[in-house]
Design an enzyme around this catalytic site. Structure first.
Site, PDB file in Angstrom:
ATOM      1  N   ASP A   1      50.995 -30.632 -32.030  1.00 32.67           N
ATOM      2  CA  ASP A   1      50.091 -30.716 -33.179  1.00 32.67           C
ATOM      3  C   ASP A   1      50.549 -29.701 -34.225  1.00 32.67           C
ATOM      4  OD1 ASP A   1      47.727 -31.380 -34.597  1.00 32.67           O
ATOM      5  OD2 ASP A   1      46.673 -31.655 -32.705  1.00 32.67           O
TER       6      ASP A   1
ATOM      7  N   ASP B   1      45.305 -25.399 -18.617  1.00 27.57           N
ATOM      8  CA  ASP B   1      46.515 -24.675 -18.996  1.00 27.57           C
ATOM      9  C   ASP B   1      47.765 -25.525 -18.752  1.00 27.57           C
ATOM     10  OD1 ASP B   1      46.985 -24.366 -16.152  1.00 27.57           O
ATOM     11  OD2 ASP B   1      45.437 -22.823 -16.224  1.00 27.57           O
TER      12      ASP B   1
ATOM     13  N   GLU C   1      47.454 -37.466 -39.373  1.00 24.61           N
ATOM     14  CA  GLU C   1      46.000 -37.582 -39.420  1.00 24.61           C
ATOM     15  C   GLU C   1      45.642 -37.603 -40.893  1.00 24.61           C
ATOM     16  OE1 GLU C   1      41.906 -35.386 -37.974  1.00 24.61           O
ATOM     17  OE2 GLU C   1      43.443 -34.246 -39.002  1.00 24.61           O
TER      18      GLU C   1
ATOM     19  N   ASN D   1      44.738 -21.751 -12.987  1.00 26.85           N
ATOM     20  CA  ASN D   1      44.465 -20.365 -12.543  1.00 26.85           C
ATOM     21  C   ASN D   1      42.963 -20.084 -12.426  1.00 26.85           C
ATOM     22  OD1 ASN D   1      43.860 -20.429 -15.226  1.00 26.85           O
ATOM     23  ND2 ASN D   1      45.038 -18.625 -15.801  1.00 26.85           N
TER      24      ASN D   1
ATOM     25  N   ASP E   1      40.323 -20.118 -14.371  1.00 26.38           N
ATOM     26  CA  ASP E   1      39.495 -19.348 -15.302  1.00 26.38           C
ATOM     27  C   ASP E   1      38.575 -20.283 -16.084  1.00 26.38           C
ATOM     28  OD1 ASP E   1      41.323 -20.653 -16.870  1.00 26.38           O
ATOM     29  OD2 ASP E   1      42.049 -18.891 -17.941  1.00 26.38           O
TER      30      ASP E   1
ATOM     31  N   ASP F   1      48.179 -32.528 -38.575  1.00 27.35           N
ATOM     32  CA  ASP F   1      46.750 -32.309 -38.777  1.00 27.35           C
ATOM     33  C   ASP F   1      46.406 -32.364 -40.269  1.00 27.35           C
ATOM     34  OD1 ASP F   1      44.207 -31.284 -37.420  1.00 27.35           O
ATOM     35  OD2 ASP F   1      44.489 -29.723 -38.933  1.00 27.35           O
TER      36      ASP F   1
ATOM     37  N   ASP G   1      42.976 -27.038 -14.960  1.00 24.52           N
ATOM     38  CA  ASP G   1      43.017 -25.583 -14.888  1.00 24.52           C
ATOM     39  C   ASP G   1      43.780 -25.178 -13.628  1.00 24.52           C
ATOM     40  OD1 ASP G   1      42.478 -22.905 -14.888  1.00 24.52           O
ATOM     41  OD2 ASP G   1      40.341 -23.112 -14.392  1.00 24.52           O
TER      42      ASP G   1
ATOM     43  N   HIS H   1      39.693 -36.144 -30.079  1.00 22.30           N
ATOM     44  CA  HIS H   1      38.889 -34.937 -29.827  1.00 22.30           C
ATOM     45  C   HIS H   1      37.872 -34.652 -30.928  1.00 22.30           C
ATOM     46  CE1 HIS H   1      42.023 -33.837 -32.569  1.00 22.30           C
ATOM     47  NE2 HIS H   1      41.387 -32.715 -32.834  1.00 22.30           N
ATOM     48  N   ASP H   2      37.829 -35.474 -31.965  1.00 27.73           N
ATOM     49  CA  ASP H   2      36.853 -35.288 -33.044  1.00 27.73           C
ATOM     50  C   ASP H   2      35.773 -36.362 -33.042  1.00 27.73           C
ATOM     51  OD1 ASP H   2      38.183 -33.067 -34.144  1.00 27.73           O
ATOM     52  OD2 ASP H   2      39.500 -34.343 -35.329  1.00 27.73           O
TER      53      ASP H   2
HETATM   54  C1  NOJ Z   1      41.459 -32.036 -37.752  1.00 27.32           C
HETATM   55  C2  NOJ Z   1      41.378 -31.760 -36.295  1.00 27.32           C
HETATM   56  O1  NOJ Z   1      41.514 -32.970 -35.605  1.00 27.32           O
HETATM   57  C3  NOJ Z   1      40.048 -31.082 -36.047  1.00 27.32           C
HETATM   58  O2  NOJ Z   1      39.787 -30.931 -34.684  1.00 27.32           O
HETATM   59  C4  NOJ Z   1      40.071 -29.747 -36.734  1.00 27.32           C
HETATM   60  O3  NOJ Z   1      38.800 -29.155 -36.631  1.00 27.32           O
HETATM   61  C5  NOJ Z   1      40.425 -29.911 -38.214  1.00 27.32           C
HETATM   62  N1  NOJ Z   1      41.512 -30.777 -38.431  1.00 27.32           N
HETATM   63  C6  NOJ Z   1      40.804 -28.575 -38.782  1.00 27.32           C
HETATM   64  O4  NOJ Z   1      42.069 -28.225 -38.312  1.00 27.32           O
END
Ligand code: NOJ
Length: 573
Positions: free
Chosen positions: A112, A38, A296, A32, A34, A215, A30, A358-359
């Site tokens: 992405d 960024d 993905e 700035n 907040d 994605d 970050d 991130h999932d």
């Molecule tokens: C896959 C992404 O990796 C995930 O984070 C997202 O919630 C879903 N696609 C919907 O875009």
């Protein structure tokens, strides 16, 4: 498996040699204050990733999770403007600087592409839902209700919760959304949609980005007849199921609970027509120099996932096989999964490899049974950086950042908010990057959007950068080694099982000139590996055990509990 050689025009294939690093922009730096990361913050940290010296991590490419304009119902995966940066993250001018600064350091930039769906606030959807005869009505998937009670058109469910259909009061029809109702699915059979998304791709490639992560690309096209999905236990014949039971219990439970919710997504994903869309994308990529894409594509069926490379290698450049991130902590489970993936890949297809994103629950925590996460995290990095294919490191993985356990009132991800405590959602792997042990871990000067993890005096860049035995040093050294060994970069893969205990995962990476063996001991016992065919002297060139002498050895090789080694066999006859 035939030897894979890099094509002669090396620059076009930079992505085969690159180590990728995934940044979740909200959580990296970050600038700035907040509490949200960024673009300027990211720029200030590029030297950490690669400053051209051996002090930095040494990665070659970044995949950025989305930072486009978005109301952030799904934290950037719901976009209202594909060609602008969300003000939370900066401006287009900031992006141009980021790109320039990255390229100056020889770091490639991959964005992405989230085009299975848009945000429900995207001008396209606002138009589409404004009336039945709007010119963009058909850009999304609209259907009448069924029967007098106007029930949803079919039984399709979202990946998150409930029916994939939401009723629109104004125009008296349902629209389809495979994720949140705030993420309506585009209609990929509409040529105008394809053209509009093509323009988005041109916009960014023309600006100089080096490629895209696509994605949920297996979701683009849907069954034209909108048939009901069968129950989850009905699967097609011919599926290469070799030991899908090698999955972790958690992965199996998730499968049962949520994939997509107790049904087999036979008709709302993996439709043959999607391949044509990917071919069109590839055509655009190929009209530029040296661009790449990584899919993905979710699914346990290796052949199906592999089909997205295209029969003529004319679809994705790279693709993940996420079953690898679902394996039990067993040498055989990892081996069988890699073998299944390799066996099903078309010739010349180039895999992408990952254990975290991130999932997913961070791998270090996923495999932390009995407090062994740290040791296993070292082995995972060894495997990731020595497998065939391009490795993707998730931010923080290089400093052994753990999944952060969050209380209900700290959750932001809609999945966690809805399912807590059964499922805590995905926030735990999205917490701020841990730069140092200051109040907010050097991420920000004010309270971050998600709390920072613990053990900062150990699990931070500052704590690890100068410690030769840290996870950071291990990852940096492995990246360096990978780049210096042609067999790791471009060699073939083959498992070694003869003379190797079932607790060890051993494999060869070979070119004509070089033969490298990787051996990983998954157990708490000392193990011997004695592949009969490998006689003569060999040299250990890397070990996850700091004390191990890098020595000339004769087989059998002895592996300490939880040790992984790289052995140069080029001197063995
Ligand atoms: C896959 C992404 O990796 C995930 O984070 C997202 O919630 C879903 N696609 C919907 O875009």
């Amino acid at each position: 498996m035939p030897l894979q050689t890099l094509e002669s025009d090396k620059d076009n294939y930079w992505w085969k040699k690159a180590v990728f690093y995934q940044i979740y922009p909200r959580s990296f730096q970050d600038s700035n204050f907040d509490g949200v990361g960024d673009l300027k913050g990211i720029i200030s940290r590029l030297d950490y990733l690669n400053d051209g010296t051996t002090n930095s991590l040494g990665v070659d490419a970044i995949w950025f999770s989305p930072f486009f304009k978005s109301p952030e119902f799904d934290y950037g995966y719901d976009i209202v403007d594909y060609c602008d940066i969300d003000p939370r993250y900066g401006t287009l001018a900031d992006f141009d600087r980021l790109l320039e600064e990255a390229h100056r350091r020889n770091i490639m930039v991959v964005l992405d592409l989230v085009v299975n769906h848009t945000s429900y606030l995207h001008p396209w959807f606002l138009e589409s839902r404004s009336s039945r005869d709007n010119a963009k009505r058909d850009w999304y998937v609209w259907k009448d209700g069924k029967g007098r009670k106007r029930k949803p058109p079919n039984n399709w469910r979202t990946h998150f919760f409930g029916s994939a259909w939401t009723w629109d009061e104004k125009t008296q029809q349902y629209y389809l959304h495979s994720f949140l109702k705030e993420q309506p699915d585009l209609n990929w059979y509409n040529p105008e949609v394809r053209e509009a998304v093509g323009d988005v791709i041109h916009f960014w490639l023309g600006r100089g980005v080096d490629g895209f992560r696509l994605d949920v690309a297996h979701h683009y096209c849907k069954d034209r007849q909108f048939r009901n999905n069968p129950p989850f236990f009905i699967r097609d014949r011919g599926l290469d199921k070799t030991r899908l039971s090698d999955r972790t219990l958690m992965a199996n439970i998730m499968k049962l609970l949520a994939l997509p919710t107790m049904q087999y997504g036979k008709y709302n994903q993996h439709q043959p027509e999607t391949h044509q869309v990917l071919k069109e994308f590839r055509h655009i990529f190929d009209s530029y120099q040296a661009k790449t894409s990584v899919g993905e594509i979710l699914g346990d069926d290796a052949a199906l996932v592999a089909s997205y490379y295209g029969e003529k290698n004319d679809e994705l450049h790279m693709n993940f096989y996420f079953e690898l991130a679902n394996c039990r902590w067993k040498a055989g489970a990892f081996r069988r999964c890699i073998e299944r993936w390799e066996r099903n890949l078309p010739e010349n297809a180039w895999p992408a490899q990952t254990f975290s994103n991130h999932d997913l629950v961070r791998a270090i925590s996923r495999y932390d049974h009995g407090g062994n996460g740290d040791k296993r995290a070292r082995l995972l990095m060894l495997i990731l950086l020595t497998l065939r294919g391009t490795p993707f490191i998730y931010y923080g993985e290089e400093i052994a950042m753990k999944e952060v356990k969050l209380a209900k009132n700290q959750l932001k991800d809609p999945v966690g908010v809805k399912w807590y405590p059964v499922h805590r959602g995905r926030d735990g792997c999205r917490t701020p990057m841990q730069w140092d042990d200051s109040n907010y871990a050097g991420f920000s000067n004010s309270a971050p959007w998600l709390p920072v993890g613990s053990e900062l005096s150990r699990r931070s860049v500052a704590a690890q950068q100068n410690d030769p035995n840290s996870q950071f040093s291990l990852v940096r050294e492995l990246i360096r080694l990978r780049k210096s060994l042609p067999a790791l970069l471009e060699g073939s893969y083959s498992s070694v099982t003869e003379g190797v205990s079932a607790d060890c995962f051993c494999y060869l990476r070979e070119t004509d000139q070089q033969k490298i063996m990787v051996c990983v001991n998954f157990s708490f016992r000392r193990q011997n590996a004695d592949p009969g065919s490998l006689n003569g002297e060999s040299r250990i060139i890397f070990s996850t055990e700091p004390e191990r002498e890098l020595e000339i050895i004769n087989f059998p090789l002895t592996l300490e509990p939880g040790e992984g080694c790289i052995i140069d066999l080029s001197m063995a006859k």
